[in-house]
Design a protein around this motif. Structure first.
Motif, PDB file in Angstrom:
ATOM      1  N   PHE A 168       0.838  -1.211   0.000  1.00  0.00           N
ATOM      2  CA  PHE A 168       0.000   0.000   0.000  1.00  0.00           C
ATOM      3  C   PHE A 168       0.869   1.256   0.000  1.00  0.00           C
ATOM      4  O   PHE A 168       0.573   2.235  -0.686  1.00  0.00           O
ATOM      5  N   ALA A 169       1.954   1.215   0.788  1.00  0.00           N
ATOM      6  CA  ALA A 169       2.833   2.396   0.869  1.00  0.00           C
ATOM      7  C   ALA A 169       3.396   2.742  -0.506  1.00  0.00           C
ATOM      8  O   ALA A 169       3.541   3.911  -0.859  1.00  0.00           O
ATOM      9  N   GLU A 170       3.694   1.697  -1.310  1.00  0.00           N
ATOM     10  CA  GLU A 170       4.262   1.926  -2.653  1.00  0.00           C
ATOM     11  C   GLU A 170       3.315   2.722  -3.549  1.00  0.00           C
ATOM     12  O   GLU A 170       3.742   3.354  -4.509  1.00  0.00           O
ATOM     13  N   LEU A 171       2.031   2.664  -3.259  1.00  0.00           N
ATOM     14  CA  LEU A 171       1.065   3.392  -4.092  1.00  0.00           C
ATOM     15  C   LEU A 171       1.213   4.910  -3.932  1.00  0.00           C
ATOM     16  O   LEU A 171       0.808   5.680  -4.808  1.00  0.00           O
ATOM     17  N   GLY A 172       1.775   5.329  -2.783  1.00  0.00           N
ATOM     18  CA  GLY A 172       1.999   6.755  -2.554  1.00  0.00           C
ATOM     19  C   GLY A 172       0.713   7.557  -2.462  1.00  0.00           C
ATOM     20  O   GLY A 172       0.678   8.731  -2.829  1.00  0.00           O
TER      21      GLY A 172
END
Ligand code: SF4
Ligand code: SF4
Length: 340
Positions: A168-172
């Protein structure tokens, strides 16, 4: 998460469990066995409804202890779902191509469908004005994992929860969780496991209430009486009631006060269907009877699995079953109230 230091062996958790008939002595003996790392009768009989999390007066979380031990002792729940939990484990160990991302406005949050298929939500959900411009994601890498505890896979959250949060964090983006358990992973389990959540997130109910509040002029009050069918994870997050009540007020729905409400809510019967189908069917019948007895005109669902599991029986009983997003869409004129 189970906290041995908080348990005073009062026995309340299993005395109050509606799916067994233990007196205090028996309940305490069962909990004691589990605390000592030993097998106990409750492991074969617990249908993972999560209610004992709320029954426990000290916050020790006996449900988590039971789920952990069901996995350890390969209880009937574990055996019934083993093929599925193995496939989830394989996904995280070897990777998976099960991933769908529909890019939206970078300034808007992403809406996570967990690892559910879009088809498990009502038709037209993705096109709703409520979600316009949002990036939509689904796939195994976004699986909340928390629900695996209902399938004998309690350890999967600890093993792979960090990877899900990282995905999820990678989605920014900020994340809105359409499924309750994704929110539980970010909001509760991650903290318990010491996993940092480096993005802002929101529960579906918070998002819907905010959207409706901002679009009051477009709402046509439903003026309907609706019974609420929570999913098990609701018990970990009592605040959801406040959010849901606000949604109901905004759209002009009356939440039917009924016997199986709040702490007394009945499980949809999903896990029970696999280990005790007779019990599952009688729970569903009782649940639907209670809603109808209290003059509910529909039952609102918040979980695609509860929705699937109960749909046949509500249909037979003539009680419309509506997913919470669709209930809001009805008030916005996007979909009609179901024909009776
Ligand atoms: S989770 Fe539900 S079925 Fe299992 S022991 Fe607790 S109250 Fe009983
Ligand atoms: S887990 Fe909670 S309810 Fe159960 S015996 Fe311990 S303190 Fe009592």
């Amino acid at each position: 998460m189970w906290d041995l230091s908080k348990c005073n062996l009062c026995g309340d958790c299993l005395v109050k469990c509606r799916y067994v008939d233990y007196d205090k002595e028996r309940a305490v003996s069962e909990i004691r066995l589990l605390m000592e790392g030993r097998a106990a009768d409750i492991l074969d009989r617990c249908i993972t409804c999560n209610a004992c999390f709320q029954y426990c007066p000290t916050g020790a979380d006996p449900a988590d202890l039971i789920y952990t031990m069901q996995e350890k002792f390969k209880s009937p729940i574990y055996v019934s779902f083993k093929a599925f939990t193995d496939s989830v484990t394989k996904t995280f160990e070897k990777g998976s191509r099960d991933l769908e991302v529909i890019e939206g406005d970078p300034e808007r949050p992403a809406l996570s469908f967990d690892s559910f298929n879009f088809s498990q939500f009502p038709e037209g959900t993705l096109e709703s004005r409520m979600f316009k411009g949002m990036t939509i994601v689904r796939g195994r890498k976004y699986a909340s994992l928390v629900g695996m505890a209902h399938m004998g896979g309690a350890s999967l959250t600890e093993k792979y929860g960090r990877r899900v949060i990282d995905a999820f964090a990678e989605l920014g983006r900020d994340i809105v969780y359409i499924h309750n358990e994704g929110y539980i992973l970010a909001h509760l389990r991650a903290r318990e496991l010491g996993i940092e959540v480096p993005y802002r997130y929101m529960h579906l109910f918070e998002y819907l209430a905010g959207y409706l509040r901002d679009n009051l002029k477009d709402i046509k009050k439903l003026n309907r009486r609706v019974a609420y069918q929570p999913n098990c994870a609701v018990r970990w997050l009592p605040r959801q009631d406040e959010w849901l009540d606000e949604i109901f007020e905004l759209i002009g729905a009356e939440r039917v006060p009924r016997e199986y409400e709040g702490v007394d809510a009945l499980c949809c019967g999903g896990p029970a269907l696999f280990v005790n189908s007779e019990l599952a069917m009688s729970m569903q019948a009782e649940n639907i009877r209670d809603a109808l007895d209290h003059r509910a005109e529909a039952m609102v669902m918040i979980c695609p699995l509860c929705d699937m599991v109960m749909r046949g029986e509500t249909q037979k009983a003539g009680l419309p079953q509506i997913f919470v997003t669709d209930l809001c869409r009805m008030s916005l004129g996007e979909v009609p109230w179901p024909a009776s």
